[in-house]
Design a protein around this motif. Structure first.
Motif: not given
Ligand code: FAD
Length: 457
Positions: A20, A55, A331-332
């Motif tokens: 989430g 952003a 996503g990531d």
């Molecule tokens: P995450 O935000 O990592 O969310 C993953 C979720 O999964 C978490 O809530 C975690 O608790 C949950 N999870 C993990 N494993 C499990 C499991 N086994 N079971 C259940 N839940 C689990 N991107 C931009 O577009 N603009 C920006 O300006 C930008 N600036 C950044 C600056 C920095 C310094 C960094 C490090 C990154 C930046 N990014 C930016 C990239 C961005 O932060 C990420 O791409 C984004 O937050 C990824 O979101 P996500 O939902 O894929 O993953």
């Protein structure tokens, strides 16, 4: 055992989203809006984001609107625009004509400006954005404290059983791993022995924080504090931009970190000496900003503690696929980029839109009148996710590579540009334009065509 949630009838897809974060929540809202039965499993006890900036380009915002207008509204409610239509790149290191090394001389030579106009970024505080989005998440859609461990497919029932670390299980037709850079879904999808299941250290750390705008203006002047500015230099760089309706300034300072990252977590305590040492020979302005990070820690980061963030990414071992059967990553979890384009979350939003597009097609197909033309549910879902992989992998893996490359340009280490401002600007510009001017309708049309292709294969 958790049963399926929401309506469940012929052609109804039960979608389990693992994670989430921004991407998982955005995907959940987009799929729910398309009448899918969505359940989101988050390992933490509640939704949480960190106190840092994020952003989104106009293009990512357009994807939000298509996913669900509520997502864009959530972002707009908390976002901040650059005052100027330009992003400024300054020489944070060398003393320019008329400049002195005196601590009071906060001037830096402007090297070039990137025109962002209306296509550039709106910046927000991560936690504020997630909080706003979460307001649209209906009661009962999310289960907290569920750490996903593994899944298995039952051929006969055509469904996945998810297993969580607390021993509980759940079933679904589609599993979307939005579980971030250390994705467990990716490990199960690609295999634990596959190097592509794990991110690697980019040998860079980021010191980051939010500082109050008053102090930022006092130190840097109004223009610099209220507008995005990249302070370039040899082997390191520092980015500042306004967030939270110009009440805070986001600071991210990147420094090299040779050797292995030995901490278990990706965030580790840092010392003021480390930050100072990383920018010791730099212009007074850069040292003033690192000073703000060190001295103004009361705003968000709780007193005197300073952290450094290890920059990991999937550059060395990109995932060979984002989907297999009814399971995919987004996503990531699929493509963790170093943050130098500031577009990782935006790319995750694009993923979510692609997924919503293909899964909506799958539902239409499953609910279609022509039973003779109907395929098994699992084959239809697999075709949809293969189409998702087909339209997303190239662009997002380019983003991972380009993020590393553009960091070299900021750090005067790109052999094609060196310190030549014109060449640096051109390099940054074409990369930015590839991110900003993305043909969203084209992606959706391509996804549709790929779905039809995979379905008939
Ligand atoms: P995450 O935000 O990592 O969310 C993953 C979720 O999964 C978490 O809530 C975690 O608790 C949950 N999870 C993990 N494993 C499990 C499991 N086994 N079971 C259940 N839940 C689990 N991107 C931009 O577009 N603009 C920006 O300006 C930008 N600036 C950044 C600056 C920095 C310094 C960094 C490090 C990154 C930046 N990014 C930016 C990239 C961005 O932060 C990420 O791409 C984004 O937050 C990824 O979101 P996500 O939902 O894929 O993953």
């Amino acid at each position: 055992t958790n049963g399926p949630n929401g309506a469940s009838g012929p052609g109804q897809l039960r979608v389990a989203i693992i994670g989430g974060g921004i991407v998982g929540v955005a995907a959940a809202l987009g799929l729910r809006r398309r009448n899918m039965a969505v359940r989101l499993y988050e390992q933490a006890g509640d939704f949480r984001e960190i106190g840092a900036g994020v952003a989104f380009t106009t293009n990512a915002q357009a994807c939000m609107a298509l996913l669900s207008p509520a997502i864009l509204a959530a972002m707009k409610a908390v976002s901040t625009k650059n005052e100027s239509p330009y992003y400024t790149y300054v020489d944070g290191y060398r003393r320019g004509p008329g400049q002195t090394d005196d601590d009071a001389d906060l001037s830096e030579t402007q090297l070039y400006r990137l025109h962002a106009g209306t296509t550039g970024f709106d910046a927000c505080h991560r936690a504020h954005f997630l909080d706003e989005m979460v307001k649209h998440v209906p009661e009962g859609m999310v289960e907290f404290g569920k750490r996903f461990d593994t899944y298995a497919f039952d051929e006969e029932r055509e469904e996945y059983t998810l297993r969580f670390e607390d021993g509980s299980t759940a079933t679904a037709d589609v599993v979307i791993g939005c579980d971030g850079i250390k994705s467990r879904v990716r490990q199960v999808l690609l295999g634990e022995a596959n190097p592509a299941s794990y991110p690697t250290f980019a040998h860079q750390v980021a010191f980051r924080g939010l500082v109050s705008m008053d102090r930022a203006v006092a130190a840097l002047g109004k223009d610099k504090a209220h507008n995005q500015c990249m302070h370039t230099g040899p082997g390191a760089h520092l980015l500042t931009f306004p967030v939270a309706q110009h009440t805070l300034m986001n600071v991210v300072a990147f420094a090299p970190a040779p050797g292995a990252w030995t901490h278990e977590r990706m965030v580790a305590p840092a010392t003021a000496e480390e930050v100072r040492a990383a920018f010791a020979g730099w212009r007074p302005a850069v040292r003033a900003i690192t000073g703000l990070l060190l001295g103004d820690r009361g705003v968000e980061d709780g007193g005197g503690r300073l952290d450094k963030w290890a920059i990991f990414d999937t550059y060395e071992h990109p995932a060979p696929t984002y989907a297999s059967g009814g399971v995919c990553i987004a996503g990531d979890a699929a493509h963790a980029a170093s943050p130098h384009h500031g577009a990782g979350a935006g790319a995750g939003i694009e993923d979510a839109l692609a997924l919503a597009t293909v899964l909506e097609l799958a539902v239409e197909r499953l609910q279609g009148d022509d039973a003779s033309n109907r395929r098994r549910k699992s084959a239809t879902v697999a075709a949809a996710l293969a189409a998702y992989d087909a339209v997303r992998r190239e662009r997002t893996q380019w983003l991972v590579r380009s993020s590393r490359e553009v960091s070299k340009t900021y750090e005067w280490a790109n052999p094609d540009c060196g310190t030549d401002p014109e060449k640096c600007l051109r390099d940054i510009e074409w990369r930015a334009h590839k991110i900003w001017h993305f043909d969203i309708e084209g992606m959706m049309a391509e996804a549709k065509a790929a779905f039809a292709r995979f379905l008939s294969a």
